[in-house]
Structure formats: C-alpha cells, structure tokens
Design a protein around this motif. Sequence first.
Motif, PDB file in Angstrom:
ATOM      1  N   PRO A   9       0.795  -1.229   0.000  1.00  0.00           N
ATOM      2  CA  PRO A   9       0.000   0.000   0.000  1.00  0.00           C
ATOM      3  C   PRO A   9       0.825   1.275   0.000  1.00  0.00           C
ATOM      4  CG  PRO A   9       0.034  -0.943   2.176  1.00  0.00           C
ATOM      5  CD  PRO A   9       0.732  -1.924   1.282  1.00  0.00           C
ATOM      6  N   GLY A  10       2.127   1.158   0.322  1.00  0.00           N
ATOM      7  CA  GLY A  10       2.959   2.352   0.341  1.00  0.00           C
ATOM      8  C   GLY A  10       2.842   3.119   1.644  1.00  0.00           C
ATOM      9  N   LEU A  11       1.695   3.691   1.901  1.00  0.00           N
ATOM     10  CA  LEU A  11       1.468   4.521   3.084  1.00  0.00           C
ATOM     11  C   LEU A  11       0.329   3.929   3.900  1.00  0.00           C
ATOM     12  CD1 LEU A  11       1.935   7.152   4.733  1.00  0.00           C
ATOM     13  CD2 LEU A  11       0.237   8.240   3.223  1.00  0.00           C
ATOM     14  N   VAL A  12       0.575   3.714   5.177  1.00  0.00           N
ATOM     15  CA  VAL A  12      -0.465   3.227   6.076  1.00  0.00           C
ATOM     16  C   VAL A  12      -0.460   4.056   7.346  1.00  0.00           C
ATOM     17  CG1 VAL A  12      -0.445   0.876   5.194  1.00  0.00           C
ATOM     18  CG2 VAL A  12       1.073   1.497   7.086  1.00  0.00           C
ATOM     19  N   LYS A  13      -1.560   3.974   8.079  1.00  0.00           N
ATOM     20  CA  LYS A  13      -1.688   4.694   9.335  1.00  0.00           C
ATOM     21  C   LYS A  13      -1.318   3.770  10.496  1.00  0.00           C
ATOM     22  CE  LYS A  13      -5.324   7.776   7.642  1.00  0.00           C
ATOM     23  NZ  LYS A  13      -6.711   8.264   7.834  1.00  0.00           N
ATOM     24  N   PRO A  14      -0.878   4.346  11.578  1.00  0.00           N
ATOM     25  CA  PRO A  14      -0.583   3.514  12.751  1.00  0.00           C
ATOM     26  C   PRO A  14      -1.788   2.666  13.133  1.00  0.00           C
ATOM     27  CG  PRO A  14       0.228   5.734  13.083  1.00  0.00           C
ATOM     28  CD  PRO A  14      -0.553   5.757  11.807  1.00  0.00           C
ATOM     29  N   SER A  15      -1.501   1.473  13.576  1.00  0.00           N
ATOM     30  CA  SER A  15      -2.461   0.450  14.014  1.00  0.00           C
ATOM     31  C   SER A  15      -3.083  -0.321  12.858  1.00  0.00           C
ATOM     32  CB  SER A  15      -3.572   1.025  14.894  1.00  0.00           C
ATOM     33  OG  SER A  15      -4.580   1.646  14.107  1.00  0.00           O
ATOM     34  N   GLN A  16      -2.870   0.115  11.631  1.00  0.00           N
ATOM     35  CA  GLN A  16      -3.422  -0.618  10.499  1.00  0.00           C
ATOM     36  C   GLN A  16      -2.593  -1.868  10.194  1.00  0.00           C
ATOM     37  OE1 GLN A  16      -3.787   2.244   7.274  1.00  0.00           O
ATOM     38  NE2 GLN A  16      -5.916   2.659   7.843  1.00  0.00           N
ATOM     39  N   THR A  17      -3.126  -2.692   9.306  1.00  0.00           N
ATOM     40  CA  THR A  17      -2.425  -3.887   8.843  1.00  0.00           C
ATOM     41  C   THR A  17      -1.884  -3.634   7.447  1.00  0.00           C
ATOM     42  OG1 THR A  17      -3.746  -5.402  10.163  1.00  0.00           O
ATOM     43  CG2 THR A  17      -2.677  -6.317   8.214  1.00  0.00           C
ATOM     44  N   VAL A  18      -0.640  -4.003   7.265  1.00  0.00           N
ATOM     45  CA  VAL A  18       0.013  -3.846   5.968  1.00  0.00           C
ATOM     46  C   VAL A  18       0.016  -5.191   5.245  1.00  0.00           C
ATOM     47  CG1 VAL A  18       2.131  -3.238   4.783  1.00  0.00           C
ATOM     48  CG2 VAL A  18       1.512  -2.056   6.886  1.00  0.00           C
ATOM     49  N   PRO A  19      -0.637  -5.276   4.088  1.00  0.00           N
ATOM     50  CA  PRO A  19      -0.519  -6.481   3.281  1.00  0.00           C
ATOM     51  C   PRO A  19       0.572  -6.294   2.224  1.00  0.00           C
ATOM     52  CG  PRO A  19      -2.364  -5.186   2.527  1.00  0.00           C
ATOM     53  CD  PRO A  19      -1.652  -4.365   3.571  1.00  0.00           C
ATOM     54  N   LEU A  20       1.506  -7.174   2.206  1.00  0.00           N
ATOM     55  CA  LEU A  20       2.585  -7.121   1.225  1.00  0.00           C
ATOM     56  C   LEU A  20       2.539  -8.396   0.406  1.00  0.00           C
ATOM     57  CD1 LEU A  20       5.212  -5.805   3.705  1.00  0.00           C
ATOM     58  CD2 LEU A  20       4.344  -4.514   1.759  1.00  0.00           C
ATOM     59  N   THR A  21       2.292  -8.236  -0.883  1.00  0.00           N
ATOM     60  CA  THR A  21       2.162  -9.392  -1.763  1.00  0.00           C
ATOM     61  C   THR A  21       3.399  -9.538  -2.627  1.00  0.00           C
ATOM     62  OG1 THR A  21      -0.237  -9.240  -1.806  1.00  0.00           O
ATOM     63  CG2 THR A  21       0.804 -10.414  -3.621  1.00  0.00           C
ATOM     64  N   CYS A  22       3.849 -10.766  -2.745  1.00  0.00           N
ATOM     65  CA  CYS A  22       4.987 -11.072  -3.592  1.00  0.00           C
ATOM     66  C   CYS A  22       4.501 -11.969  -4.724  1.00  0.00           C
ATOM     67  CB  CYS A  22       6.075 -11.767  -2.789  1.00  0.00           C
ATOM     68  SG  CYS A  22       7.576 -12.033  -3.729  1.00  0.00           S
ATOM     69  N   THR A  23       4.597 -11.471  -5.927  1.00  0.00           N
ATOM     70  CA  THR A  23       4.194 -12.241  -7.098  1.00  0.00           C
ATOM     71  C   THR A  23       5.434 -12.850  -7.734  1.00  0.00           C
ATOM     72  OG1 THR A  23       2.316 -10.774  -7.470  1.00  0.00           O
ATOM     73  CG2 THR A  23       3.020 -12.155  -9.318  1.00  0.00           C
ATOM     74  N   VAL A  24       5.370 -14.151  -7.960  1.00  0.00           N
ATOM     75  CA  VAL A  24       6.521 -14.883  -8.467  1.00  0.00           C
ATOM     76  C   VAL A  24       6.286 -15.270  -9.917  1.00  0.00           C
ATOM     77  CG1 VAL A  24       7.950 -16.941  -8.167  1.00  0.00           C
ATOM     78  CG2 VAL A  24       7.021 -15.755  -6.164  1.00  0.00           C
ATOM     79  N   SER A  25       7.274 -15.066 -10.740  1.00  0.00           N
ATOM     80  CA  SER A  25       7.223 -15.514 -12.124  1.00  0.00           C
ATOM     81  C   SER A  25       8.483 -16.303 -12.441  1.00  0.00           C
ATOM     82  CB  SER A  25       7.091 -14.332 -13.083  1.00  0.00           C
ATOM     83  OG  SER A  25       8.174 -13.446 -12.934  1.00  0.00           O
ATOM     84  N   GLY A  26       8.372 -17.178 -13.415  1.00  0.00           N
ATOM     85  CA  GLY A  26       9.517 -17.982 -13.812  1.00  0.00           C
ATOM     86  C   GLY A  26       9.694 -19.232 -12.987  1.00  0.00           C
TER      87      GLY A  26
END
Length: 123
Positions: A9-26
């Motif tokens: 998401p780039g920017l989040v507020k305190p107490s929020q949840t950050v989802p970080l997705t890793c897309t794999v190719s190859g």
Amino acid sequence: QVQLQESGPGLVKPSQTVPLTCTVSGGSITTDDYYWSGFRQPPGKGLEWIGDIAYSGPTYYNPFLKRRTSISRDTSKNQFTLQLSSVTPEDPAVYYCARSSVPRPRMDEYEYWGQGTQVTVSS
C-alpha cells in the motif's frame, strides 16, 4: 529466470495492517524444496528476516514479529502475502521478498530477491 515482485500500500496509518504481496514468475511457489521469505530494511539499519512460507505450505516467523505477522499464499496466482498488523512508527522500511532452496538459509543462500517496496507509517 525467477523473478519476485513486491506490491504493497505504500502509506499506512498507525495500528493498520500492511498487506505485502509477492508475485513470483519464472517458477512455481509449490515446487519442492523452495522457501519463500519476507525481509525488511528500516532506514539506516540492516536486513531483518520476517518469516517464510515453504513450498508445501508451513510458515515460520521471526519470534520478535510473530505476534503481528502472518504469511499466506495463493497458488492459483503464484503469490504469497505477508501481513503485518498493528503497525507503529517502528515499522517503516523497504520490504523485500526472497527465495532460497534450503530451510533456515544463511543470507548468502538466498538465490533471488525482489526489488523491494517502501512502506511508510504516518497518521
């Protein structure tokens, strides 16, 4: 050639949840003996391991972050997602994905890395 691409998401507020997705190719995230990892590097500090998800699904977490971290995967999209909850001003960092072929690898045993995605925490 295996490639990992982080997205977040780039920017989040305190107490929020950050989802970080890793897309794999190859290559498939379910291929035997591959371990898919999340790292972060706060400003001015070294890399910190967050956790892994193995090719067969089990997860492993940094004990210091375990309470706030979960890793899941979507095999149909060849993605894995790291979620860091209850973020604080201590959590801004560049977050990375990586792959190794051994469990509990040394840093030099990670074969592929993503370019990283910046996460900023601000109200």
